[in-house]
Design an enzyme around this catalytic site. Structure first.
Site, PDB file in Angstrom:
ATOM      1  CG  ASN A   1      40.294  39.114  32.852  1.00 53.49           C
ATOM      2  OD1 ASN A   1      41.107  39.537  32.045  1.00 53.49           O
ATOM      3  ND2 ASN A   1      40.449  38.610  33.719  1.00 53.49           N
TER       4      ASN A   1
ATOM      5  CG  HIS B   1      42.517  41.437  37.628  1.00 52.62           C
ATOM      6  ND1 HIS B   1      42.673  40.143  38.229  1.00 52.62           N
ATOM      7  CD2 HIS B   1      41.455  41.331  36.924  1.00 52.62           C
ATOM      8  CE1 HIS B   1      41.672  39.561  38.059  1.00 52.62           C
ATOM      9  NE2 HIS B   1      40.825  40.015  37.239  1.00 52.62           N
TER      10      HIS B   1
ATOM     11  CD  GLU C   1      37.916  32.345  36.373  1.00 54.32           C
ATOM     12  OE1 GLU C   1      38.239  32.667  37.578  1.00 54.32           O
ATOM     13  OE2 GLU C   1      38.667  31.825  35.463  1.00 54.32           O
TER      14      GLU C   1
ATOM     15  CG  HIS D   1      37.096  42.361  39.174  1.00 54.70           C
ATOM     16  ND1 HIS D   1      35.810  41.587  38.560  1.00 54.70           N
ATOM     17  CD2 HIS D   1      38.008  41.638  38.650  1.00 54.70           C
ATOM     18  CE1 HIS D   1      36.082  40.508  37.957  1.00 54.70           C
ATOM     19  NE2 HIS D   1      37.488  40.473  37.908  1.00 54.70           N
TER      20      HIS D   1
HETATM   21  P1  5GP Z   1      38.156  37.486  36.645  1.00 57.70           P
HETATM   22  O1  5GP Z   1      38.704  36.475  35.672  1.00 57.70           O
HETATM   23  O2  5GP Z   1      36.507  37.729  36.685  1.00 57.70           O
HETATM   24  O3  5GP Z   1      38.552  39.002  35.902  1.00 57.70           O
HETATM   25  O4  5GP Z   1      38.549  37.873  37.917  1.00 57.70           O
HETATM   26  C1  5GP Z   1      38.048  37.201  39.081  1.00 57.70           C
HETATM   27  C2  5GP Z   1      39.214  36.905  40.101  1.00 57.70           C
HETATM   28  O5  5GP Z   1      38.529  36.772  41.452  1.00 57.70           O
HETATM   29  C3  5GP Z   1      40.051  35.801  39.789  1.00 57.70           C
HETATM   30  O6  5GP Z   1      41.377  36.251  39.436  1.00 57.70           O
HETATM   31  C4  5GP Z   1      39.872  34.927  41.087  1.00 57.70           C
HETATM   32  O7  5GP Z   1      41.210  33.845  41.362  1.00 57.70           O
HETATM   33  C5  5GP Z   1      39.388  35.678  41.992  1.00 57.70           C
HETATM   34  N1  5GP Z   1      38.661  35.195  43.031  1.00 57.70           N
HETATM   35  C6  5GP Z   1      37.387  34.455  42.795  1.00 57.70           C
HETATM   36  N2  5GP Z   1      36.873  33.890  43.772  1.00 57.70           N
HETATM   37  C7  5GP Z   1      37.415  34.521  44.789  1.00 57.70           C
HETATM   38  C8  5GP Z   1      37.124  34.653  46.263  1.00 57.70           C
HETATM   39  O8  5GP Z   1      36.312  34.171  46.855  1.00 57.70           O
HETATM   40  N3  5GP Z   1      38.167  35.540  46.951  1.00 57.70           N
HETATM   41  C9  5GP Z   1      38.944  36.377  46.301  1.00 57.70           C
HETATM   42  N4  5GP Z   1      39.639  36.979  47.349  1.00 57.70           N
HETATM   43  N5  5GP Z   1      39.307  36.328  45.128  1.00 57.70           N
HETATM   44  C10 5GP Z   1      38.528  35.408  44.429  1.00 57.70           C
END
Ligand code: 5GP
Ligand code: ZN
Length: 114
Positions: A88, A103, A96, A101
């Site tokens: 993302n 996925h 977020e 990172h």
């Molecule tokens: P993004 O939306 O930035 O691509 O993905 C961030 C991801 O991090 C989300 O899928 C969210 O569920 C995950 N996430 C957010 N906070 C934490 C956390 O404290 N621990 C873990 N293991 N995952 C997290």
């Protein structure tokens, strides 16, 4: 490293997380809100905000993430059934956590249409 970045805090073990993998450059842990039976986050230890912020010297971050994804998919037993790899990028792209990172998502019983 960034002081207020959640994933930097996880890298520094300031927030306890179970690592499925760790080496000098990367960590892997389960997403806290899994979107599928297998949902791992592959995270470089170096703080880079997003794909937009990659510098030429960060090329090994991206190649390393994909090589690691391949190994983690096999480790999770989803390499032959199939999986998705997702970056993302920035808010409009659903990012977020502003620490780059990858996925790794899979493990569905049937073909995924998400
Ligand atoms: P993004 O939306 O930035 O691509 O993905 C961030 C991801 O991090 C989300 O899928 C969210 O569920 C995950 N996430 C957010 N906070 C934490 C956390 O404290 N621990 C873990 N293991 N995952 C997290
Ligand atoms: Zn960070």
């Amino acid at each position: 490293m960034s002081n207020n970045c959640l994933f930097c805090k996880i890298v520094r073990r300031e927030i306890p997380s179970e690592f499925l993998y760790e080496d000098d450059n990367f960590i892997v842990f389960k997403d806290i809100h899994p979107a599928a039976p297998v949902h791992l986050l592959l995270v470089p230890k170096k703080h880079v905000r997003s794909i937009n912020d990659l510098k030429p010297e960060d090329e090994t971050i991206i190649s390393g993430l994909f090589m690691l994804a391949k190994d983690m998919a096999k480790d999770q037993g989803i390499n032959t059934s199939g999986y998705k790899l997702l970056f993302n990028v920035e808010k409009g792209g659903g990012q977020e956590i502003f620490h780059i990172h990858l996925h790794l998502i899979g493990g569905w019983k049937k073909t995924a249409y998400i």
